[in-house]
Enzyme design. Structure first.
Site, PDB file in Angstrom:
ATOM      1  CG  HIS A   1      -0.957  10.304  26.040  1.00  0.00           C
ATOM      2  ND1 HIS A   1      -0.474  11.579  25.884  1.00  0.00           N
ATOM      3  CD2 HIS A   1      -0.406   9.835  27.186  1.00  0.00           C
ATOM      4  CE1 HIS A   1       0.344  11.871  26.880  1.00  0.00           C
ATOM      5  NE2 HIS A   1       0.389  10.833  27.690  1.00  0.00           N
ATOM      6  CG  ASP A   2      -2.693  11.233  29.832  1.00  0.00           C
ATOM      7  OD1 ASP A   2      -2.512  10.011  29.721  1.00  0.00           O
ATOM      8  OD2 ASP A   2      -1.791  12.034  30.146  1.00  0.00           O
TER       9      ASP A   2
ATOM     10  CG  ASP B   1       6.370  11.950  26.287  1.00  0.00           C
ATOM     11  OD1 ASP B   1       6.690  12.551  27.333  1.00  0.00           O
ATOM     12  OD2 ASP B   1       5.199  11.738  25.947  1.00  0.00           O
TER      13      ASP B   1
ATOM     14  CG  ASP C   1       2.410  -4.383  14.136  1.00  0.00           C
ATOM     15  OD1 ASP C   1       3.647  -4.433  14.289  1.00  0.00           O
ATOM     16  OD2 ASP C   1       1.682  -5.392  14.142  1.00  0.00           O
TER      17      ASP C   1
ATOM     18  CD  GLU D   1       1.505  15.724  31.336  1.00  0.00           C
ATOM     19  OE1 GLU D   1       0.393  15.184  31.165  1.00  0.00           O
ATOM     20  OE2 GLU D   1       2.472  15.122  31.822  1.00  0.00           O
TER      21      GLU D   1
ATOM     22  CG  ASN E   1       6.988  -6.190  15.038  1.00  0.00           C
ATOM     23  OD1 ASN E   1       5.787  -5.989  15.250  1.00  0.00           O
ATOM     24  ND2 ASN E   1       7.923  -6.004  15.962  1.00  0.00           N
TER      25      ASN E   1
ATOM     26  CG  ASP F   1       4.468  -6.514  17.937  1.00  0.00           C
ATOM     27  OD1 ASP F   1       3.836  -5.674  17.262  1.00  0.00           O
ATOM     28  OD2 ASP F   1       5.442  -6.221  18.652  1.00  0.00           O
TER      29      ASP F   1
ATOM     30  CG  ASP G   1       6.794  -1.365  14.395  1.00  0.00           C
ATOM     31  OD1 ASP G   1       6.776  -0.587  13.411  1.00  0.00           O
ATOM     32  OD2 ASP G   1       6.389  -2.538  14.328  1.00  0.00           O
TER      33      ASP G   1
ATOM     34  CG  ASP H   1       5.155  12.474  31.967  1.00  0.00           C
ATOM     35  OD1 ASP H   1       4.043  12.583  31.425  1.00  0.00           O
ATOM     36  OD2 ASP H   1       5.365  11.796  33.002  1.00  0.00           O
TER      37      ASP H   1
END
Length: 523
Positions: free
Chosen positions: A326-327, A99, A22, A264, A24, A26, A30, A201
């Site tokens: 990520h799954d 992706d 990150d 995928e 910025n 938040d 990013d 995907d």
């Protein structure tokens, strides 16, 4: 190998952008953060990065619900930021993959907003709309992968629409030529900007049986298993027509040259390899091979799995391997911290293109997510059965500064518990660390064409040992891995008796007697 086949010898590194860096304040990663960390990735030795979705999105499923395929979500930056990242990556010799989410859009996408406006809207057929059954129930028994019926009733227009995932993710109708044309233009848009390829995907979901019949009921289903497994997805996935779409995508990629498409596809190997296509109609370059993610972790089983996969590949099909994404649960959680080093050695020495999930190079384990901090809609909808994905999406730990150098603000998910010791800066300074082992393995892949491009030949080992040869012309290497927690003797083949140790998982020096969780590359 030609330059257009760069992906064969490459190591791809998956970045989950919300959790990488990150800039910025938040608490969300990013594009400028990814750019800031390119030198770290270059030092590690990766060849390409794949970035999970960064398109404008309401974030019902954290970017896998796309509202605009040709823009950048403000949370991540701007198109100018993307162009700067792409240029910076290319300047370092790092390729960049996006992706692509072609199966479904967000329900906030203008296409769906128009489709939903009236039954006679010109874009109605861009999505899958059907009347209710006579009793008012959904058109068939299809179940969303996130649980519950895959059909959502639209009161305003008096029909159901289909969504394989969340109701906020309506499926596109790829049988409509206008949909195909619009989505193929998306590929062209990003290829024109210079991206090096796409991970596609849920490719196998993209076409449904034209008549939408009921899926067969799974008679072996029991409570506690995922809801969507109550039926076999015979008619809602893996339809023959999807191969034609993959072929059209491949033709576009080939037109731009030196591009790669990765699909995928969670299917058994005999069906998976069909997505390579044929000589007359090539498919994707790399249908993702997820076998290592779900495999029982033992030497005989893995040896058999590798051999069967190699045998199933078409003559010109290039293999690929994945340990995590990520799954799915992280490898260090699945097999333990020590064996994760052996797993990394296996991933980076098998024949084919490996994909490395961010954080695995420092041995990150699944994070601990208190109930009040859960973000994942899958866990919220179907809690307690282990499908929640937040634990594998926790922020990257870069150093021991506040929030691990990830963000000056509180991260969107909590850091892994041991981040103060388990971070990139600490491991770069430790010759025995997982980061340094990964770097060494990537260095060897660049130095030895036998590892990057060579043939695979199994070697008899026995017990908990998995051994194989990698060979490219006169370059010949031997890999032997102890997948167990006891010492294992190994009879070094005569042709390798004069080899020296090029790398070891735990710093050992005697490949004739492997300590627990040890592995060697000899050459």
């Amino acid at each position: 190998m030609t330059d257009s086949e760069w992906w064969k010898s490459a190591v791809i590194y998956q970045i989950y952008p919300r959790s990488f860096q990150d800039t910025n304040g938040d608490g969300i990663g990013d594009l400028k953060g990814i750019e800031r960390r390119l030198d770290d990735l270059k030092a590690l030795g990766v060849d390409a990065i794949w970035i999970s979705p960064i398109f404008p999105s309401p974030m019902a499923d954290f970017g896998y619900d796309v509202a605009d395929y040709c823009g950048i979500d403000p949370r991540f930056g701007t198109l100018a930021d993307f162009d700067a990242l792409l240029a910076a990556a290319h300047a370092r010799g790092i390729r960049l993959l996006l992706d692509l989410v072609p199966n479904h859009t967000s329900d906030q996408h203008p296409w769906f907003q128009e489709s939903r406006s009236a039954q006679d809207d010109p874009r109605r057929d861009w999505y899958i709309w059907r009347d209710a059954r006579p009793d008012g129930s959904p058109p068939n028994n299809w179940i969303s992968d996130f649980g519950g019926s895959a059909w959502e009733w639209d009161e305003a227009t008096g029909q159901y629409y289909y969504h394989a995932f969340l109701k906020e993710q309506p499926d596109l109708n790829w049988r409509n030529p206008a949909v195909r044309s619009a989505m193929l233009d998306v590929l062209r848009f990003w290829f024109e900007r210079g991206v090096d390829g796409f991970r596609i995907d849920v490719l196998w979901h993209m076409v449904k049986h034209v008549d939408l019949p009921d899926n067969p009921v799974n008679l072996d289903w029991t409570p506690g298993q995922p809801d969507y497994t109550r039926v076999h997805q015979l008619h809602s996935t893996d339809q023959p027509e999807v191969h034609g779409i993959a072929g059209e995508m491949r033709a576009i990629a080939d037109h731009y040259g030196a591009r790669v498409l990765i699909g995928e596809i969670y299917l058994p190997v005999p069906q998976l390899v069909g997505y390579y296509g044929t000589a007359e109609q090539p498919g994707v370059h790399l249908p993702f091979n997820f076998q290592l993610i779900g495999a029982a972790w033992n030497a005989p089983g893995l040896a058999k799995m590798i051999a069967e996969y190699e045998a199933a590949l078409p003559a010109d099909g290039w293999p690929n391997w994945v340990l995590g994404n990520h799954d799915r649960p992280r490898i260090a959680t699945r097999v333990g911290a020590e064996q994760a080093r052996v797993a990394m050695m296996l991933l980076l020495t098998l024949r084919g293109t490996p994909t490395l999930y961010y954080g695995d190079e420092i041995g990150m384990e699944d994070g601990e997510i208190p109930a009040h901090l859960v973000q994942d809609p899958r866990e919220i909808r179907d809690p307690g059965i282990g499908l929640g994905r937040d634990p594998v999406r926790t922020p990257m730990a870069w150093d021991e500064s506040p929030n691990a150098g990830f963000s000056p603000a509180d991260p969107w998910l909590p850091l892994h518990p041991d981040w103060i010791a388990r971070n990139v800066e600490a491991q770069r300074g430790d010759p025995a660390s997982m980061w340094r082992l990964t770097q060494k393995l990537l260095f060897l892949r660049h130095e030895h064409r036998a590892l990057a491009l060579g043939d695979y030949h199994p070697v008899d080992a026995g017990g908990d040992l998995l051994a194989f040869e990698r060979r490219y012309e006169h370059d010949r290497l031997l890999v032997v891995l102890n997948l167990g927690d006891t010492p294992q003797g190994f009879a070094i083949p005569e042709w390798a008796e004069d080899f020296t140790v090029l790398a070891s998982a735990r710093g050992g020096h005697d490949p004739a007697l492997l300590s627990p969780n040890e592995g060697y590359i000899l050459g």
